[in-house]
Design a protein around this motif. Structure first.
Motif, mmCIF file in Angstrom:
data_model
loop_
_atom_site.group_PDB
_atom_site.id
_atom_site.type_symbol
_atom_site.label_atom_id
_atom_site.label_comp_id
_atom_site.label_asym_id
_atom_site.label_seq_id
_atom_site.Cartn_x
_atom_site.Cartn_y
_atom_site.Cartn_z
ATOM 1 N N PHE A 468 16.059 2.878 -5.312
ATOM 2 C CA PHE A 468 15.874 3.256 -3.901
ATOM 3 C C PHE A 468 16.715 4.484 -3.551
ATOM 4 O O PHE A 468 16.252 5.388 -2.846
ATOM 5 N N LYS A 469 17.946 4.505 -4.033
ATOM 6 C CA LYS A 469 18.833 5.624 -3.711
ATOM 7 C C LYS A 469 18.320 6.927 -4.312
ATOM 8 O O LYS A 469 18.324 7.976 -3.656
ATOM 9 N N LEU A 498 8.120 -0.337 0.432
ATOM 10 C CA LEU A 498 8.703 -1.043 -0.708
ATOM 11 C C LEU A 498 10.012 -1.722 -0.318
ATOM 12 O O LEU A 498 10.259 -2.880 -0.686
ATOM 13 N N GLN A 499 10.838 -1.025 0.436
ATOM 14 C CA GLN A 499 12.106 -1.618 0.863
ATOM 15 C C GLN A 499 11.875 -2.803 1.799
ATOM 16 O O GLN A 499 12.561 -3.828 1.704
ATOM 17 N N ALA A 500 10.883 -2.673 2.677
ATOM 18 C CA ALA A 500 10.581 -3.778 3.603
ATOM 19 C C ALA A 500 10.053 -4.988 2.843
ATOM 20 O O ALA A 500 10.421 -6.138 3.147
ATOM 21 N N ALA A 520 3.950 -11.391 -6.062
ATOM 22 C CA ALA A 520 4.556 -10.651 -7.172
ATOM 23 C C ALA A 520 3.685 -9.503 -7.678
ATOM 24 O O ALA A 520 4.174 -8.390 -7.886
ATOM 25 N N THR A 521 2.395 -9.751 -7.881
ATOM 26 C CA THR A 521 1.526 -8.696 -8.417
ATOM 27 C C THR A 521 1.383 -7.552 -7.427
ATOM 28 O O THR A 521 1.415 -6.373 -7.806
ATOM 29 N N ASP A 522 1.228 -7.889 -6.143
ATOM 30 C CA ASP A 522 1.165 -6.823 -5.142
ATOM 31 C C ASP A 522 2.468 -6.025 -5.114
ATOM 32 O O ASP A 522 2.450 -4.796 -4.969
ATOM 33 N N TYR A 523 3.590 -6.718 -5.264
ATOM 34 C CA TYR A 523 4.878 -6.024 -5.250
ATOM 35 C C TYR A 523 5.004 -5.087 -6.458
ATOM 36 O O TYR A 523 5.467 -3.948 -6.327
ATOM 37 N N MET A 524 4.584 -5.554 -7.614
ATOM 38 C CA MET A 524 4.642 -4.718 -8.812
ATOM 39 C C MET A 524 3.834 -3.436 -8.622
ATOM 40 O O MET A 524 4.285 -2.336 -8.965
ATOM 41 N N HIS A 525 2.644 -3.577 -8.037
ATOM 42 C CA HIS A 525 1.813 -2.386 -7.826
ATOM 43 C C HIS A 525 2.345 -1.517 -6.688
ATOM 44 O O HIS A 525 2.227 -0.285 -6.743
ATOM 45 N N LEU A 526 2.936 -2.122 -5.691
ATOM 46 C CA LEU A 526 3.597 -1.355 -4.642
ATOM 47 C C LEU A 526 4.734 -0.531 -5.245
ATOM 48 O O LEU A 526 4.883 0.669 -4.955
ATOM 49 N N PHE A 527 5.527 -1.158 -6.089
ATOM 50 C CA PHE A 527 6.619 -0.466 -6.772
ATOM 51 C C PHE A 527 6.063 0.681 -7.621
ATOM 52 O O PHE A 527 6.588 1.806 -7.616
ATOM 53 N N GLY A 528 4.984 0.393 -8.341
ATOM 54 C CA GLY A 528 4.375 1.412 -9.191
ATOM 55 C C GLY A 528 3.863 2.601 -8.408
ATOM 56 O O GLY A 528 4.010 3.764 -8.841
ATOM 57 N N PHE A 567 -3.399 12.271 -4.651
ATOM 58 C CA PHE A 567 -2.641 11.029 -4.826
ATOM 59 C C PHE A 567 -1.995 10.607 -3.508
ATOM 60 O O PHE A 567 -2.091 9.435 -3.104
ATOM 61 N N MET A 568 -1.347 11.539 -2.846
ATOM 62 C CA MET A 568 -0.632 11.197 -1.619
ATOM 63 C C MET A 568 -1.576 10.802 -0.488
ATOM 64 O O MET A 568 -1.269 9.923 0.320
ATOM 65 N N GLU A 569 -2.730 11.441 -0.423
ATOM 66 C CA GLU A 569 -3.673 11.163 0.655
ATOM 67 C C GLU A 569 -4.537 9.930 0.396
ATOM 68 O O GLU A 569 -4.840 9.181 1.322
ATOM 69 N N ARG A 570 -4.922 9.717 -0.857
ATOM 70 C CA ARG A 570 -5.906 8.687 -1.157
ATOM 71 C C ARG A 570 -5.331 7.422 -1.798
ATOM 72 O O ARG A 570 -5.928 6.342 -1.671
ATOM 73 N N LEU A 571 -4.212 7.551 -2.498
ATOM 74 C CA LEU A 571 -3.667 6.408 -3.215
ATOM 75 C C LEU A 571 -2.371 5.873 -2.608
ATOM 76 O O LEU A 571 -2.180 4.659 -2.516
ATOM 77 N N MET A 572 -1.486 6.747 -2.178
ATOM 78 C CA MET A 572 -0.210 6.288 -1.636
ATOM 79 C C MET A 572 -0.357 5.387 -0.405
ATOM 80 O O MET A 572 0.445 4.444 -0.244
ATOM 81 N N PRO A 573 -1.349 5.577 0.457
ATOM 82 C CA PRO A 573 -1.493 4.663 1.605
ATOM 83 C C PRO A 573 -1.685 3.202 1.223
ATOM 84 O O PRO A 573 -1.538 2.315 2.063
ATOM 85 N N GLU A 574 -2.008 2.957 -0.051
ATOM 86 C CA GLU A 574 -2.184 1.577 -0.508
ATOM 87 C C GLU A 574 -0.890 0.777 -0.406
ATOM 88 O O GLU A 574 -0.908 -0.460 -0.420
ATOM 89 N N THR A 575 0.255 1.450 -0.280
ATOM 90 C CA THR A 575 1.521 0.711 -0.163
ATOM 91 C C THR A 575 1.516 -0.189 1.071
ATOM 92 O O THR A 575 2.067 -1.295 1.037
ATOM 93 N N ALA A 576 0.910 0.276 2.147
ATOM 94 C CA ALA A 576 0.857 -0.530 3.370
ATOM 95 C C ALA A 576 0.022 -1.791 3.158
ATOM 96 O O ALA A 576 0.377 -2.875 3.645
ATOM 97 N N LEU A 577 -1.078 -1.652 2.441
ATOM 98 C CA LEU A 577 -1.929 -2.809 2.126
ATOM 99 C C LEU A 577 -1.163 -3.815 1.274
ATOM 100 O O LEU A 577 -1.182 -5.024 1.549
ATOM 101 N N ARG A 578 -0.480 -3.337 0.255
ATOM 102 C CA ARG A 578 0.274 -4.236 -0.621
ATOM 103 C C ARG A 578 1.365 -4.961 0.165
ATOM 104 O O ARG A 578 1.580 -6.171 -0.011
#
Length: 597
Positions: A468-469, A498-500, A520-528, A567-578
């Motif tokens: 995180f740091k 991810l932090q939340a 767990a699986t959603d978290y792993m993909h969020l981390f990824g 990536f940032m526009e189409r894939l990164m927003p998936e973090t909110a879903l996870r």
């Protein structure tokens, strides 16, 4: 027929411009990895992959391995010769210490060229890949005598290695294993039992096979606390170190499996085979984890490797296949139809594969660099930080890149339409080969639980806080850079998610452990996603620096920026879903009675 070209330019860009490996010249082995040396190694690896390994990939899948009545196994036509070329090039020992016949170069270089080998021929590359894992375990836990006896021959590839964990009744739960080890007066042990799913367990490509076998010494405690690790050679060595009489280990069958047909996945029967304890009694699982962790990084690399070659073939096909007209009007008016690459949905699929592959390549090499720092740095604090980061990255890299690799292989097959379902086009093989990477070396659900259940809380959360740091510092340090802002803002939002999610686990998983399992699986993909976003952030920063310096790779650099934006526009927003899925908890997941399924 499928094609493959090693992504040399991209690999060198990541190594030199994104990761800046020249900054690590203070580490042993890095000073020898000069710019010219890196260019030469990566270039030669590309030739080997393209010209030697790749040509026998499709035929190896079609022919498979053959077990004979005497228990011996023959690999597909051309495999033995290709392996000999690989072996003679010294590729197995690239990052192994020189005292055992290796070249002592950085592990990050071993990883870079390993991608090419797996892309070109995953089944064949598994033979030396498992040998590398066995070498790593012996290096850490073997006695001086064991190291001098086995490592030189394994490093040169004359002998190969395996890992023997799984039994018919136990896979993930190794505490249930039954293979027995009976102590002998001379200090050796008699190993008896059966192991299944043993990759490269028997074959015709090396003089000897050095099996690393988990077994339970007579009278040992039950469960994982009573497991020991043994070296069991296919041929017992003579006094002069040469292979002698056949040991009591044999191939009972070759598994009939979905993919990697060119690799001999064996049932191995141990009938009082002579074995030698490696490490301490009842500490075998810890010793084997050295090999398993290296194997997990290698399997994550396999996910990237298959995704890359599948993408290349899909892109080629999309440029050539004509079908339909572009929605904005004909793009090839001289033809009856346009190439399918004009269609937005095809481009979406291709860009998604490409964005994940390029971020995944940086992710894999970044993780390998952490391994180098952890093992080679003279600074204890630097070693600890790198080891922490590598520890938490390992399940993420293995789980995310193999899940994504399979998804991308399927997406590439989809680009082909009906032709993707026909064997001669090769896309079926990539889908079938990619599937196993999600399962072996710890199924991806297990990787996700390892991340959430063990790695997050380890050492008071030290590892995850270090990650995180590092990412937070990157965003903060570049906050004033307007060109980088679209990327750092998206990355920071993903990091916040991810932090939340991490905090939610801390607050809700201790009292109710199924909350961890359900998310767990959603978290792993969020981390990824966040790690890949971080790789894209560092990539864009490197691109801007090169553009400002007038670098001649104008098209390459411009394409990087477009792919990063995608990536940032189409894939990164998936973090909110996870994150949203994680925070629903386990109630509905656990609500049905088992009989209702």
């Amino acid at each position: 027929m499928p094609v493959y070209k090693a992504p040399v330019e991209d690999t060198l860009f990541v190594l030199k411009d994104v990761l800046g490996i020249e900054k690590f010249n203070n580490l042993p082995g890095f000073a020898d990895a000069t710019g010219d040396m890196v260019d030469a190694i990566v270039g030669e690896a590309a030739k080997l992959a393209e010209e030697v390994l790749f040509p026998v990939n499709l035929s190896g899948d079609q022919e498979g391995c053959t077990r004979h009545d005497d228990g011996s196994v023959t690999t597909p036509k051309g495999f033995k010769e290709a392996y000999q070329t690989y072996r003679e090039g010294g590729w197995i020992g690239l990052s192994v210490p020189e005292e055992f016949g290796g070249q002592g170069l950085p592990y990050v270089l071993h990883t870079a060229v390993g991608e090419y080998m797996s892309s070109a021929n995953m089944a064949l590359t598994m033979y030396p890949g498992l040998t590398s894992g066995a070498i790593a375990a012996i290096l850490v836990h073997g006695s001086d005598e064991q190291k001098s006896t086995y490592l030189p021959k394994m490093v040169e590839g004359t002998w190969t290695g395996t890992m023997n964990l799984t039994e018919p009744h136990c896979g993930t739960d190794l505490g249930m294993l039954r293979t027995k080890a009976a102590p002998q007066p001379d200090g050796s042990y008699k190993i008896s039992g059966q192991k299944i799913f043993i990759s490269a367990g028997e074959h015709d490509m090396s003089e000897n096979i050095i099996h690393l076998v988990l077994a339970r010494i007579e009278g040992a405690p039950e469960g994982t606390k009573g497991i020991s690790l043994f070296i069991v050679p296919k041929f017992i060595l003579n006094a002069d170190g040469t292979p002698g009489t056949r040991n009591g280990v044999s191939c009972g069958a070759i598994e009939h499996k979905m993919g990697i047909h060119g690799n001999a996945t064996c049932v191995l029967n141990y009938d009082e085979a002579t074995g030698y304890l490696i490490g301490a009694e009842n500490k075998g699982l810890a010793a084997m984890f050295v090999m398993m962790n290296e194997a997990r990084l290698g399997v994550g690399l396999q996910g990237l490797a298959i995704s890359e070659t599948a993408y290349q073939n899909a892109a080629n096909y999309a440029r050539e296949r004509i079908q339909g007209r572009a929605l904005t009007g004909p793009k090839a008016p001289d033809k009856k139809a346009d190439p399918i690459i004009v269609h937005a949905d095809i481009r979406r699929a291709l860009l998604q594969m490409r964005a994940i592959n390029e971020a995944g390549r940086a992710f894999s090499l970044y993780s390998a660099l952490q391994s180098d720092i952890a093992h080679r740095s003279a600074d204890p604090a630097e070693r600890q930080k790198a080891d922490d980061i590598l520890s938490i990255m390992t399940p993420v890299l293995k789980g995310v890149m193999t899940d994504r690799g399979f998804e991308n292989a399927v997406a590439a097959q989809q680009v082909y339409g009906g032709h993707g379902y026909i064997e001669e086009h090769g896309m079926s093989q990539y889908v079938r080969d990619a599937r196993i990477a999600m399962i072996y070396e710890g199924a991806n659900g297990v990787q996700a639980m390892d991340l959430v259940g063990r790695k997050l809380a380890a050492n008071g959360g030290r590892a995850v806080m270090a990650v995180f740091k590092e990412i937070g510092d990157f965003c903060e340090e570049n906050r004033a850079d307007e060109r980088l802002a679209p990327f750092t803002k998206a990355l920071k939002k993903g990091l916040n998610d991810l932090q939340a999610a991490t905090m939610w686990f801390m607050q809700n998983a201790m009292a109710k452990p199924d909350n961890a399992g359900a998310g767990a699986t959603d978290y792993m993909h969020l981390f990824g996603l966040v790690i890949q976003g971080y790789m894209w952030g560092r990539t864009v920063k490197a691109v801007h620096a090169l553009q400002d310096a007038g670098d001649s790779r104008t098209e390459f650099l411009a394409n990087k920026l477009v792919t990063a934006r995608f990536f940032m526009e189409r894939l990164m927003p998936e973090t909110a879903l996870r994150k949203a899925r994680i925070e629903t908890g386990c109630d509905t997941v656990m609500a049905l009675d088992a009989a209702a399924f």
